[in-house]
Write an enzyme that holds these catalytic residues in place. Structure first.
Site, PDB file in Angstrom:
ATOM      1  N   ASP A 160       0.880  -1.372  -0.102  1.00 18.97           N
ATOM      2  CA  ASP A 160       0.010  -0.011  -0.105  1.00 18.97           C
ATOM      3  C   ASP A 160       0.831   1.069   0.047  1.00 18.97           C
ATOM      4  O   ASP A 160       1.794   1.234   0.791  1.00 18.97           O
ATOM      5  CB  ASP A 160      -0.724   0.059   1.129  1.00 18.97           C
ATOM      6  CG  ASP A 160      -2.087   0.964   1.291  1.00 18.97           C
ATOM      7  OD1 ASP A 160      -2.793   0.995   0.186  1.00 18.97           O
ATOM      8  OD2 ASP A 160      -1.867   1.719   2.149  1.00 18.97           O
ATOM      9  N   GLU A 191       2.051  -0.490  -4.717  1.00 14.50           N
ATOM     10  CA  GLU A 191       1.057   0.595  -5.058  1.00 14.50           C
ATOM     11  C   GLU A 191       1.705   1.768  -5.281  1.00 14.50           C
ATOM     12  O   GLU A 191       1.790   2.537  -4.021  1.00 14.50           O
ATOM     13  CB  GLU A 191       0.004   0.424  -4.289  1.00 14.50           C
ATOM     14  CG  GLU A 191      -1.132   1.672  -4.957  1.00 14.50           C
ATOM     15  CD  GLU A 191      -2.145   2.130  -3.649  1.00 14.50           C
ATOM     16  OE1 GLU A 191      -3.130   2.583  -4.016  1.00 14.50           O
ATOM     17  OE2 GLU A 191      -1.716   2.320  -2.721  1.00 14.50           O
TER      18      GLU A 191
HETATM   19  O1  TEU Z   1      -4.579   3.897  -1.625  1.00 14.58           O
HETATM   20  C1  TEU Z   1      -3.790   4.970  -2.097  1.00 14.58           C
HETATM   21  C2  TEU Z   1      -4.374   6.348  -2.338  1.00 14.58           C
HETATM   22  O2  TEU Z   1      -3.747   7.175  -2.799  1.00 14.58           O
HETATM   23  C3  TEU Z   1      -5.687   6.247  -2.600  1.00 14.58           C
HETATM   24  O3  TEU Z   1      -6.394   6.457  -1.465  1.00 14.58           O
HETATM   25  C4  TEU Z   1      -6.639   7.259  -3.526  1.00 14.58           C
HETATM   26  O4  TEU Z   1      -5.923   8.573  -3.162  1.00 14.58           O
HETATM   27  C5  TEU Z   1      -7.812   7.483  -3.489  1.00 14.58           C
HETATM   28  O5  TEU Z   1      -8.485   6.424  -3.263  1.00 14.58           O
HETATM   29  C6  TEU Z   1      -8.608   8.111  -4.736  1.00 14.58           C
HETATM   30  O6  TEU Z   1      -9.751   7.888  -4.576  1.00 14.58           O
HETATM   31  C7  TEU Z   1      -4.360   2.850  -0.719  1.00 14.58           C
HETATM   32  C8  TEU Z   1      -5.408   1.981  -0.712  1.00 14.58           C
HETATM   33  O7  TEU Z   1      -5.733   1.375  -1.757  1.00 14.58           O
HETATM   34  C9  TEU Z   1      -6.803   2.738  -0.136  1.00 14.58           C
HETATM   35  O8  TEU Z   1      -7.912   1.859  -0.278  1.00 14.58           O
HETATM   36  C10 TEU Z   1      -6.430   3.173   1.272  1.00 14.58           C
HETATM   37  O9  TEU Z   1      -7.522   4.000   1.610  1.00 14.58           O
HETATM   38  C11 TEU Z   1      -5.133   4.014   0.903  1.00 14.58           C
HETATM   39  O10 TEU Z   1      -4.359   3.613   0.443  1.00 14.58           O
HETATM   40  C12 TEU Z   1      -4.681   4.369   2.573  1.00 14.58           C
HETATM   41  O11 TEU Z   1      -4.192   3.156   3.198  1.00 14.58           O
END
Ligand code: TEU
Length: 508
Positions: A200, A255
């Protein structure tokens, strides 16, 4: 040397809360995943990654982790996890867990200790700054809401950093104890036998030591989409060394939520950082051949050309499903030929094989602080009112048309999108060209993207018509799979219908 498994694998993301419950329940769990492995084997995917199932107050539905080395009772326990992992491996499937290294829950014992006093030995595990309650240390914005990425802690009189919710304080990776603790978490899961990690917001973990303001022209967007410092690369190299010390090609699929393929590519390092990185610019590209051609070229230029291996993803738990974004099932079907036909590892999101659209979530049912509920609607397994969940009213509303658009109904219909997914997955598995071959662009009419994948075992041609008009195409060969199912097994007729795609064996 043979290519590592993850280069030819097709990945499938499971959001555990929404996949399936083991016993009747409004939320899914690990036993529910184990009970539906037949579906994944039948479909033909090679590996799954599971979004967080760790103990969590669920402020961000599991991405706020209160214990990295356990299972939340809502999802099962470690024994259930071990059984699930064993069952995956018995079927020849791999399993990645979701590592969340950037932050913890504010309920994690580390943060509880850190927050208790400025003198606590764990204080420096998080990012604290002096100041006054009215002026945050810099202009960084948090994700999800237009608020500062800093919260003032009144009791101890300092600010703490959170790139996401205030309930998700950022860890301080400049503290070697934090690095060691997170390496310990990785060892915990690797020792259990997982095949690797989806990681993540991995680009978020290093911070520019001066914590400089974001430039004014981007100051309105979440800092998490901008954070990009040299320090992070060093930290990722440390994680990579650890992962590579385990046998069996364990994987780091990071990610990197930076909205430029050029920036994403840097996180592959010189083959010493991420094995694979999500690349989101294609996900944000609309259904338009010229735009897709540019994304494909950009990926080739920045990722393939540095000797790294791309990934392709169109849907996940953070974004409106591509079936909804693109606006028709025909386009969702044709889009699968991008995912499975381009050079790289595809990552599917549970439910896209049903052509699911986002659920309509009325305001009184909305639960996600980031407004992402629609794509997280529960997967309908049967046509019955409970759709195989044992309850008719799960934690989020069902996606549209769940009485007809569910696994049971679509399996019974060979012309369904579900069967198209299965056929194209099988065709990919049978073709070294599609799995690992090089890619060569073909000249096409406006509105069409087409390419050839090459291999001594036999080439494959993929063509996708993104226009609303039929397109003539100078390709000869046998149609192996067609997005509308038409003409499979017969010579390609030279015309591709609107919003449709074909896979052709060019041997004549
Ligand atoms: O997502 C990273 C992220 O940058 C996203 O949250 C993005 O900004 C947002 O969804 C845009 O709509 C990861 C995970 O995939 C997400 O589910 C988490 O909320 C986030 O990290 C925090 O851990």
């Amino acid at each position: 040397m043979p290519a590592p498994w993850w280069q030819s694998a097709v990945f499938y993301q499971i959001y555990p809360r929404s996949f399936a419950p083991g016993e009747p329940a409004p939320t899914g769990d690990l036993a529910g995943i184990a009970a539906h492995l037949d579906h994944l084997s039948w479909l033909g995917v090679d590996a799954m990654w599971i979004s967080p199932f760790y103990p969590s107050p669920q402020a961000d539905f599991g991405y706020d982790v209160a214990d990295f080395c356990d299972v939340d009772p809502a999802y099962g326990d470690l024994a259930t996890f071990d059984r699930l992992l064993g069952a995956c491996h018995e079927r020849g499937m791999r399993l990645l867990v979701d590592l969340v290294p950037n932050h913890t829950s504010d309920q994690h014992p580390w943060f509880v200790a850190a927050r208790s006093s400025r003198d606590d030995p764990m204080r420096d595990w998080y990012v604290w700054r002096d100041g006054t309650p009215d002026t945050p240390p810099n202009n960084w914005r948090a994700a999800f809401a237009p608020v500062p990425a800093w919260t003032w802690d009144d009791a101890t009189g300092q600010w703490y950093l959170h790139q996401f919710l205030p309930q998700q304080p950022d860890l301080n990776w400049d503290n070697p104890e934090v690095v060691e603790a997170m390496h310990g978490v990785m060892r915990f899961w690797l020792d259990r036998g997982v095949d690797g990690f989806r990681i993540d917001v991995v680009h978020g973990i290093g911070k520019d030591p001066g914590l400089p303001d974001d430039p004014p022209e981007v100051a309105g967007i979440p800092h998490a989409t901008l954070n990009d410092t040299a320090r992070t690369h060093e930290l990722i190299r440390g994680m990579r060394k650890l992962v590579d010390s385990y046998p069996g090609d364990r994987l780091m699929l990071g990610e990197v939520y930076l909205l430029s393929t050029e920036l994403v590519a840097k996180y592959y390092g010189d083959g010493d950082e991420l094995h694979l990185a999500f690349n989101f610019p294609p996900l944000y590209t609309r259904w338009h051949a010229e735009r897709w051609r540019a994304q494909i070229a950009d990926t080739r230029h920045h990722i393939d050309d540095r000797g790294a291996w791309p990934t392709w993803v169109l849907s996940n738990h953070d974004n409106v499903r591509h079936r909804s974004r693109y606006g028709s099932e025909a386009r969702a079907r044709a889009a699968l030929f991008l995912l499975l036909g381009l050079r790289g590892s595809p990552v599917l999101y549970a439910g896209e094989e049903l052509g699911l659209e986002d659920a309509e979530v009325p305001p009184d049912r909305a639960v996600d602080p980031g407004g992402r509920d629609g794509c997280r609607a529960p997967v309908p397994w049967t046509s019955a009112p409970d759709h195989g969940w044992g309850v008719t009213d799960p934690w989020l509303p069902w996606p549209p048309d769940a009485d007809t658009r569910n696994v049971e109904a679509l399996r019974a219909d060979e012309s369904s999108i579900l069967h198209l997914y299965r056929r194209l997955l099988a065709a990919r598995k049978a073709s070294p060209a599609l799995q690992l071959g090089d890619i060569v662009d073909l000249v096409t009419p406006t509105g069409v993207v087409a390419w050839r994948r090459t291999s001594p075992a036999g080439d494959r041609v993929v063509a996708v018509n993104m226009s609303g008009e039929p397109a003539g195409l100078d390709v000869a060969g046998i149609v192996l799979v067609a997005s509308d199912g038409a003409g499979e097994g017969a010579p390609f007729a030279g015309t591709l219908g609107p919003d449709s795609a074909v896979l052709v064996d060019p041997r004549t």
